[in-house]
Design a protein around this motif. Structure first.
Motif, PDB file in Angstrom:
ATOM      1  N   MET A 128       1.009  -1.048  -0.135  1.00 36.77           N
ATOM      2  CA  MET A 128       0.124  -0.122   0.107  1.00 36.77           C
ATOM      3  C   MET A 128       0.924   1.323  -0.072  1.00 36.77           C
ATOM      4  N   THR A 129       0.582   2.268  -0.838  1.00 38.96           N
ATOM      5  CA  THR A 129       1.263   3.257  -0.878  1.00 38.96           C
ATOM      6  C   THR A 129       0.432   4.564  -0.366  1.00 38.96           C
ATOM      7  N   THR A 130       1.338   5.336   0.271  1.00 40.87           N
ATOM      8  CA  THR A 130       0.357   6.869   0.526  1.00 40.87           C
ATOM      9  C   THR A 130       0.872   7.844  -0.035  1.00 40.87           C
ATOM     10  N   LYS A 131       0.120   8.833  -0.396  1.00 43.14           N
ATOM     11  CA  LYS A 131       0.538  10.035  -0.969  1.00 43.14           C
ATOM     12  C   LYS A 131       0.663  11.184   0.040  1.00 43.14           C
ATOM     13  N   ASN A 132       1.789  11.767  -0.200  1.00 41.86           N
ATOM     14  CA  ASN A 132       2.294  12.819   0.805  1.00 41.86           C
ATOM     15  C   ASN A 132       1.272  13.925   0.095  1.00 41.86           C
ATOM     16  N   ALA A 133       0.616  14.533   1.048  1.00 44.63           N
ATOM     17  CA  ALA A 133      -0.648  15.939   0.803  1.00 44.63           C
ATOM     18  C   ALA A 133       0.525  16.961   0.499  1.00 44.63           C
ATOM     19  N   ILE A 134       0.439  17.662  -0.683  1.00 42.07           N
ATOM     20  CA  ILE A 134       1.064  18.928  -1.068  1.00 42.07           C
ATOM     21  C   ILE A 134       0.358  20.134  -0.421  1.00 42.07           C
ATOM     22  N   ALA A 135       0.912  20.983   0.167  1.00 42.57           N
ATOM     23  CA  ALA A 135       0.411  22.155   0.606  1.00 42.57           C
ATOM     24  C   ALA A 135       0.225  23.056  -0.732  1.00 42.57           C
ATOM     25  N   THR A 136      -1.194  23.570  -0.350  1.00 43.90           N
ATOM     26  CA  THR A 136      -1.731  24.320  -1.135  1.00 43.90           C
ATOM     27  C   THR A 136      -1.885  25.843  -0.981  1.00 43.90           C
ATOM     28  N   SER A 137      -1.261  26.798  -1.605  1.00 39.27           N
ATOM     29  CA  SER A 137      -1.379  28.291  -1.151  1.00 39.27           C
ATOM     30  C   SER A 137      -2.729  28.749  -1.251  1.00 39.27           C
ATOM     31  N   VAL A 138      -3.156  29.471  -0.205  1.00 39.64           N
ATOM     32  CA  VAL A 138      -4.435  30.075   0.003  1.00 39.64           C
ATOM     33  C   VAL A 138      -4.301  31.635  -0.094  1.00 39.64           C
ATOM     34  N   GLN A 139      -4.614  32.227  -0.931  1.00 41.32           N
ATOM     35  CA  GLN A 139      -4.597  33.678  -1.058  1.00 41.32           C
ATOM     36  C   GLN A 139      -5.777  34.379  -0.160  1.00 41.32           C
ATOM     37  N   VAL A 140      -5.750  35.343   0.540  1.00 39.01           N
ATOM     38  CA  VAL A 140      -6.865  35.855   1.054  1.00 39.01           C
ATOM     39  C   VAL A 140      -6.745  37.466   0.949  1.00 39.01           C
ATOM     40  N   GLU A 141      -7.814  38.206   0.586  1.00 36.39           N
ATOM     41  CA  GLU A 141      -7.748  39.559   0.298  1.00 36.39           C
ATOM     42  C   GLU A 141      -8.626  40.042   1.445  1.00 36.39           C
ATOM     43  N   ILE A 142      -8.382  40.729   2.480  1.00 31.49           N
ATOM     44  CA  ILE A 142      -9.307  41.393   3.424  1.00 31.49           C
ATOM     45  C   ILE A 142      -9.462  42.877   3.108  1.00 31.49           C
ATOM     46  N   ASN A 143     -10.733  43.146   3.142  1.00 33.11           N
ATOM     47  CA  ASN A 143     -11.379  44.560   2.694  1.00 33.11           C
ATOM     48  C   ASN A 143     -12.082  45.207   4.099  1.00 33.11           C
ATOM     49  N   SER A 190      -7.153  47.707   3.254  1.00 28.59           N
ATOM     50  CA  SER A 190      -6.873  46.216   2.706  1.00 28.59           C
ATOM     51  C   SER A 190      -5.812  45.582   3.001  1.00 28.59           C
ATOM     52  N   LEU A 191      -5.751  44.316   3.172  1.00 29.59           N
ATOM     53  CA  LEU A 191      -4.585  43.541   3.266  1.00 29.59           C
ATOM     54  C   LEU A 191      -4.502  41.993   2.694  1.00 29.59           C
ATOM     55  N   SER A 192      -3.457  41.683   2.406  1.00 29.67           N
ATOM     56  CA  SER A 192      -3.449  40.394   1.281  1.00 29.67           C
ATOM     57  C   SER A 192      -2.619  39.507   2.283  1.00 29.67           C
ATOM     58  N   VAL A 193      -2.946  38.291   2.449  1.00 28.45           N
ATOM     59  CA  VAL A 193      -2.452  37.259   3.449  1.00 28.45           C
ATOM     60  C   VAL A 193      -2.300  36.079   2.625  1.00 28.45           C
ATOM     61  N   GLU A 194      -1.576  34.984   2.842  1.00 27.04           N
ATOM     62  CA  GLU A 194      -1.451  33.785   2.046  1.00 27.04           C
ATOM     63  C   GLU A 194      -0.961  32.725   3.399  1.00 27.04           C
ATOM     64  N   PHE A 195      -1.862  31.491   3.334  1.00 23.16           N
ATOM     65  CA  PHE A 195      -1.736  30.476   4.124  1.00 23.16           C
ATOM     66  C   PHE A 195      -1.311  29.330   3.112  1.00 23.16           C
ATOM     67  N   LYS A 196      -0.555  28.638   3.813  1.00 21.07           N
ATOM     68  CA  LYS A 196      -0.173  27.015   3.014  1.00 21.07           C
ATOM     69  C   LYS A 196      -0.932  26.179   3.870  1.00 21.07           C
ATOM     70  N   THR A 197      -1.675  25.200   3.135  1.00 21.15           N
ATOM     71  CA  THR A 197      -2.497  24.184   3.867  1.00 21.15           C
ATOM     72  C   THR A 197      -2.753  22.904   3.244  1.00 21.15           C
ATOM     73  N   THR A 198      -2.736  21.896   3.547  1.00 19.50           N
ATOM     74  CA  THR A 198      -3.122  20.663   3.180  1.00 19.50           C
ATOM     75  C   THR A 198      -4.675  20.105   3.534  1.00 19.50           C
ATOM     76  N   GLN A 199      -5.264  21.101   4.463  1.00 20.91           N
ATOM     77  CA  GLN A 199      -6.537  20.948   4.762  1.00 20.91           C
ATOM     78  C   GLN A 199      -7.585  20.913   3.577  1.00 20.91           C
ATOM     79  N   ALA A 200      -8.237  19.801   3.419  1.00 17.76           N
ATOM     80  CA  ALA A 200      -9.574  19.437   2.361  1.00 17.76           C
ATOM     81  C   ALA A 200     -10.554  20.559   2.677  1.00 17.76           C
ATOM     82  N   GLU A 201     -10.919  20.851   3.787  1.00 17.26           N
ATOM     83  CA  GLU A 201     -11.923  21.728   4.209  1.00 17.26           C
ATOM     84  C   GLU A 201     -11.378  22.746   5.184  1.00 17.26           C
TER      85      GLU A 201
END
Length: 131
Positions: free
Chosen positions: A1-16, A55-66
């Protein structure tokens, strides 16, 4: 059985809608269902920013599906959401992913603010609403 490593996705957030005339800090929190939106220590990631512009721009890196995002203009630097004289209604600026809102029943539920990595449109836009 192989497992995949979850790749972190960049989430861009614009706050106004930030009021830069108010003191304190802007807290941007990435949550899973657990603890959202009240238990700030349960946030998977928290960023702190100075309220120097509307306004403010931030970025998160996450592997959370939701996940869900909460923005708090923490004017008294307490790292909690301060309430007005009623002890119920927030006295500081707040914003949530998906446009979720506080209602007479209380803070929004995770399901109302939830975002999915697979359906993500970037950037996510969140408006801070002040009482």
């Amino acid at each position: 059985m192989t497992t995949k490593n979850a790749i972190a996705t960049s989430v861009q957030v614009e706050i106004n809608g930030i009021d830069p005339k108010r003191p304190g800090q802007i807290m941007v929190m990435l949550f899973e269902d657990n603890g959202f939106p009240v238990k700030h220590k349960s946030a998977l990631q928290t960023q702190f920013h100075s309220p120097t512009a509307e306004s403010l721009s931030v970025e998160f890196k996450t592997t959370q599906a939701e996940f869900a995002i909460k923005v708090l203009h923490d004017e008294d630097n307490s790292q909690t959401t301060s309430k007005n004289w009623t002890g119920i209604i927030p006295s500081e600026g707040l914003g949530f992913s998906n446009g979720a809102k506080i209602s007479w029943r209380g803070p929004p539920k995770f399901k109302d603010a939830k975002l999915s990595l697979t359906d993500l449109s970037s950037p996510i836009s969140i408006s801070v609403n002040y009482p």
